[in-house]
Structure formats: structure tokens, C-alpha cells
Design a protein around this motif. Structure first.
Motif, PDB file in Angstrom:
ATOM      1  N   GLY A   1      -6.545   5.183   6.600  1.00 33.65           N
ATOM      2  CA  GLY A   1      -5.142   4.883   6.293  1.00 33.65           C
ATOM      3  C   GLY A   1      -4.988   4.169   4.968  1.00 33.65           C
ATOM      4  N   THR A   2      -5.891   3.245   4.682  1.00 34.74           N
ATOM      5  CA  THR A   2      -5.834   2.519   3.414  1.00 34.74           C
ATOM      6  C   THR A   2      -6.058   3.459   2.240  1.00 34.74           C
ATOM      7  OG1 THR A   2      -6.657   0.544   4.533  1.00 34.74           O
ATOM      8  CG2 THR A   2      -6.814   0.580   2.136  1.00 34.74           C
ATOM      9  N   VAL A   3      -7.014   4.362   2.383  1.00 34.11           N
ATOM     10  CA  VAL A   3      -7.266   5.345   1.317  1.00 34.11           C
ATOM     11  C   VAL A   3      -6.059   6.267   1.139  1.00 34.11           C
ATOM     12  CG1 VAL A   3      -8.695   7.338   0.696  1.00 34.11           C
ATOM     13  CG2 VAL A   3      -9.769   5.240   1.515  1.00 34.11           C
ATOM     14  N   ALA A   4      -5.426   6.651   2.239  1.00 39.30           N
ATOM     15  CA  ALA A   4      -4.240   7.511   2.146  1.00 39.30           C
ATOM     16  C   ALA A   4      -3.116   6.803   1.386  1.00 39.30           C
ATOM     17  CB  ALA A   4      -3.772   7.909   3.539  1.00 39.30           C
ATOM     18  N   TRP A   5      -2.901   5.505   1.669  1.00 38.52           N
ATOM     19  CA  TRP A   5      -1.878   4.761   0.937  1.00 38.52           C
ATOM     20  C   TRP A   5      -2.257   4.628  -0.532  1.00 38.52           C
ATOM     21  CZ3 TRP A   5       2.794   4.490   2.387  1.00 38.52           C
ATOM     22  CH2 TRP A   5       3.149   4.360   3.715  1.00 38.52           C
ATOM     23  N   ALA A   6      -3.541   4.461  -0.826  1.00 39.24           N
ATOM     24  CA  ALA A   6      -3.988   4.350  -2.218  1.00 39.24           C
ATOM     25  C   ALA A   6      -3.754   5.661  -2.966  1.00 39.24           C
ATOM     26  CB  ALA A   6      -5.455   3.950  -2.270  1.00 39.24           C
ATOM     27  N   ILE A   7      -4.021   6.776  -2.305  1.00 36.42           N
ATOM     28  CA  ILE A   7      -3.777   8.083  -2.931  1.00 36.42           C
ATOM     29  C   ILE A   7      -2.291   8.270  -3.192  1.00 36.42           C
ATOM     30  CG2 ILE A   7      -3.852  10.578  -2.526  1.00 36.42           C
ATOM     31  CD1 ILE A   7      -6.532  10.074  -1.047  1.00 36.42           C
ATOM     32  N   ALA A   8      -1.467   7.885  -2.216  1.00 37.14           N
ATOM     33  CA  ALA A   8      -0.014   7.999  -2.398  1.00 37.14           C
ATOM     34  C   ALA A   8       0.453   7.137  -3.569  1.00 37.14           C
ATOM     35  CB  ALA A   8       0.706   7.601  -1.114  1.00 37.14           C
ATOM     36  N   LEU A   9      -0.121   5.940  -3.691  1.00 38.31           N
ATOM     37  CA  LEU A   9       0.249   5.064  -4.803  1.00 38.31           C
ATOM     38  C   LEU A   9      -0.141   5.690  -6.137  1.00 38.31           C
ATOM     39  CD1 LEU A   9       1.322   2.361  -5.859  1.00 38.31           C
ATOM     40  CD2 LEU A   9      -0.995   1.440  -5.565  1.00 38.31           C
ATOM     41  N   VAL A  10      -1.332   6.264  -6.209  1.00 35.77           N
ATOM     42  CA  VAL A  10      -1.772   6.906  -7.453  1.00 35.77           C
ATOM     43  C   VAL A  10      -0.838   8.060  -7.812  1.00 35.77           C
ATOM     44  CG1 VAL A  10      -3.628   8.300  -8.468  1.00 35.77           C
ATOM     45  CG2 VAL A  10      -4.180   6.189  -7.238  1.00 35.77           C
ATOM     46  N   VAL A  11      -0.465   8.850  -6.828  1.00 38.91           N
ATOM     47  CA  VAL A  11       0.452   9.975  -7.078  1.00 38.91           C
ATOM     48  C   VAL A  11       1.783   9.461  -7.623  1.00 38.91           C
ATOM     49  CG1 VAL A  11       1.809  11.790  -5.952  1.00 38.91           C
ATOM     50  CG2 VAL A  11      -0.626  11.547  -5.430  1.00 38.91           C
ATOM     51  N   LEU A  12       2.306   8.398  -7.012  1.00 37.64           N
ATOM     52  CA  LEU A  12       3.586   7.855  -7.481  1.00 37.64           C
ATOM     53  C   LEU A  12       3.468   7.281  -8.882  1.00 37.64           C
ATOM     54  CD1 LEU A  12       4.856   6.072  -4.257  1.00 37.64           C
ATOM     55  CD2 LEU A  12       5.729   8.190  -5.260  1.00 37.64           C
ATOM     56  N   LEU A  13       2.354   6.631  -9.180  1.00 36.97           N
ATOM     57  CA  LEU A  13       2.182   6.068 -10.521  1.00 36.97           C
ATOM     58  C   LEU A  13       1.979   7.157 -11.569  1.00 36.97           C
ATOM     59  CD1 LEU A  13      -0.023   2.940  -9.713  1.00 36.97           C
ATOM     60  CD2 LEU A  13       2.433   3.027 -10.210  1.00 36.97           C
ATOM     61  N   VAL A  14       1.318   8.249 -11.190  1.00 40.69           N
ATOM     62  CA  VAL A  14       1.125   9.363 -12.127  1.00 40.69           C
ATOM     63  C   VAL A  14       2.462  10.029 -12.443  1.00 40.69           C
ATOM     64  CG1 VAL A  14       0.113  11.680 -12.319  1.00 40.69           C
ATOM     65  CG2 VAL A  14      -1.288   9.770 -11.561  1.00 40.69           C
ATOM     66  N   MET A  15       3.352  10.046 -11.458  1.00 35.45           N
ATOM     67  CA  MET A  15       4.673  10.646 -11.691  1.00 35.45           C
ATOM     68  C   MET A  15       5.446   9.876 -12.750  1.00 35.45           C
ATOM     69  SD  MET A  15       5.886  11.707  -7.878  1.00 35.45           S
ATOM     70  CE  MET A  15       7.442  12.395  -8.399  1.00 35.45           C
TER      71      MET A  15
ATOM     72  N   ALA B   1      14.732   6.559  -9.913  1.00 37.48           N
ATOM     73  CA  ALA B   1      14.839   5.111  -9.724  1.00 37.48           C
ATOM     74  C   ALA B   1      15.141   4.761  -8.272  1.00 37.48           C
ATOM     75  CB  ALA B   1      15.913   4.542 -10.639  1.00 37.48           C
ATOM     76  N   SER B   2      15.852   5.633  -7.579  1.00 39.98           N
ATOM     77  CA  SER B   2      16.201   5.348  -6.179  1.00 39.98           C
ATOM     78  C   SER B   2      15.002   5.505  -5.240  1.00 39.98           C
ATOM     79  CB  SER B   2      17.332   6.274  -5.721  1.00 39.98           C
ATOM     80  OG  SER B   2      16.894   7.630  -5.757  1.00 39.98           O
ATOM     81  N   GLU B   3      13.911   6.070  -5.734  1.00 41.82           N
ATOM     82  CA  GLU B   3      12.719   6.283  -4.915  1.00 41.82           C
ATOM     83  C   GLU B   3      11.550   5.384  -5.321  1.00 41.82           C
ATOM     84  OE1 GLU B   3      12.748   8.266  -2.236  1.00 41.82           O
ATOM     85  OE2 GLU B   3      14.841   8.690  -2.695  1.00 41.82           O
ATOM     86  N   ARG B   4      11.762   4.491  -6.246  1.00 42.40           N
ATOM     87  CA  ARG B   4      10.669   3.623  -6.706  1.00 42.40           C
ATOM     88  C   ARG B   4      10.257   2.590  -5.667  1.00 42.40           C
ATOM     89  NH1 ARG B   4       9.764   4.649 -12.206  1.00 42.40           N
ATOM     90  NH2 ARG B   4      11.547   5.656 -13.144  1.00 42.40           N
ATOM     91  N   TRP B   5      11.057   2.391  -4.644  1.00 45.15           N
ATOM     92  CA  TRP B   5      10.699   1.452  -3.581  1.00 45.15           C
ATOM     93  C   TRP B   5       9.457   1.910  -2.835  1.00 45.15           C
ATOM     94  CZ3 TRP B   5      10.816   3.099   1.498  1.00 45.15           C
ATOM     95  CH2 TRP B   5      11.495   4.294   1.746  1.00 45.15           C
ATOM     96  N   TRP B   6       9.132   3.206  -2.929  1.00 40.58           N
ATOM     97  CA  TRP B   6       7.918   3.713  -2.271  1.00 40.58           C
ATOM     98  C   TRP B   6       6.653   3.093  -2.852  1.00 40.58           C
ATOM     99  CZ3 TRP B   6       7.353   5.880   2.195  1.00 40.58           C
ATOM    100  CH2 TRP B   6       8.417   6.576   2.757  1.00 40.58           C
ATOM    101  N   ILE B   7       6.721   2.661  -4.095  1.00 38.08           N
ATOM    102  CA  ILE B   7       5.552   2.004  -4.697  1.00 38.08           C
ATOM    103  C   ILE B   7       5.243   0.722  -3.925  1.00 38.08           C
ATOM    104  CG2 ILE B   7       4.703   0.841  -6.787  1.00 38.08           C
ATOM    105  CD1 ILE B   7       6.300   2.947  -8.399  1.00 38.08           C
ATOM    106  N   GLY B   8       6.258  -0.046  -3.602  1.00 31.44           N
ATOM    107  CA  GLY B   8       6.071  -1.260  -2.813  1.00 31.44           C
ATOM    108  C   GLY B   8       5.561  -0.969  -1.417  1.00 31.44           C
TER     109      GLY B   8
END
Length: 95
Positions: A23-37, A43-50
Motif C-alpha cells: 500500500g505504501t508503494v502504491a501511494w508513492a507511485i501515485a504521488l510520483v504520477v501526480l508530481l510528473v503531471m 488546481a482543483s485536484e491538487r489535494w490528491w498530493i496531500g
């Protein structure tokens, strides 16, 4: 008429750190994807980073806390077994 209840299955203990790590790795991958974007993320979806950062933090906490939890649970079971053994006096041995 009700059917008789089937007995509960045996508890299968496993290493709970594996799903915590996955689960931790999955959240890390999601964070990397969001940061690469980058700016492509509305702007309304940036809360996903948190949310991803929180998921990573809770996953790391869980991964580190699980061994401590099991160790304390085993120690408590050992203490309970010792108390149970002490509360039952043994019969004196006859030669």
C-alpha cells in the motif's frame, strides 16, 4: 428453522507488513504520477498530493508499528500464561 452455525475457520496469521508495504508503494507511485503531471494537474485536484503523502506516512507508520504490536501482544500472552500457571497450585510430587 435455522441451520446450525458452522464453526469459525482457524485464524491464519501472516506477515502483515507485506500489505502495508504494498500500500505504501502504491501511494508513492501515485504521488510520483501526480508530481510528473505538474501543471497538467488541475488546481482543483491538487489535494490528491496531500492524500498521497498522508497515505505514505501512515503506511510507513504501520509498517514500523506492526512488529511492535505483535511483540507486545506476545508478551501480554506470556504474562497471562504465567499468571494462569501461578494461580493453579501444583500437586506435591510423591516419590
Amino acid at each position: 428453522m435455522r441451520k446450525p452455525r458452522q464453526p469459525d475457520p482457524e485464524v491464519h496469521e501472516s506477515d502483515y507488513r507485506v500489505p502495508a508495504a504494498i500500500g505504501t508503494v502504491a501511494w508513492a507511485i501515485a504521488l510520483v504520477v501526480l508530481l510528473v503531471m505538474g501543471d497538467g494537474l488541475p488546481a482543483s485536484e491538487r489535494w490528491w498530493i496531500g492524500v498521497c503523502v498522508t497515505g505514505i506516512a501512515l503506511g510507513v507508520f504501520g509498517f514500523l508499528y506492526i512488529p511492535y504490536l505483535f511483540r507486545k501482544r506476545d508478551e501480554a500472552a506470556d504474562r497471562a500464561a504465567e499468571r494462569a500457571a501461578d494461580s493453579h497450585p501444583r500437586e506435591p510430587e510423591t516419590p
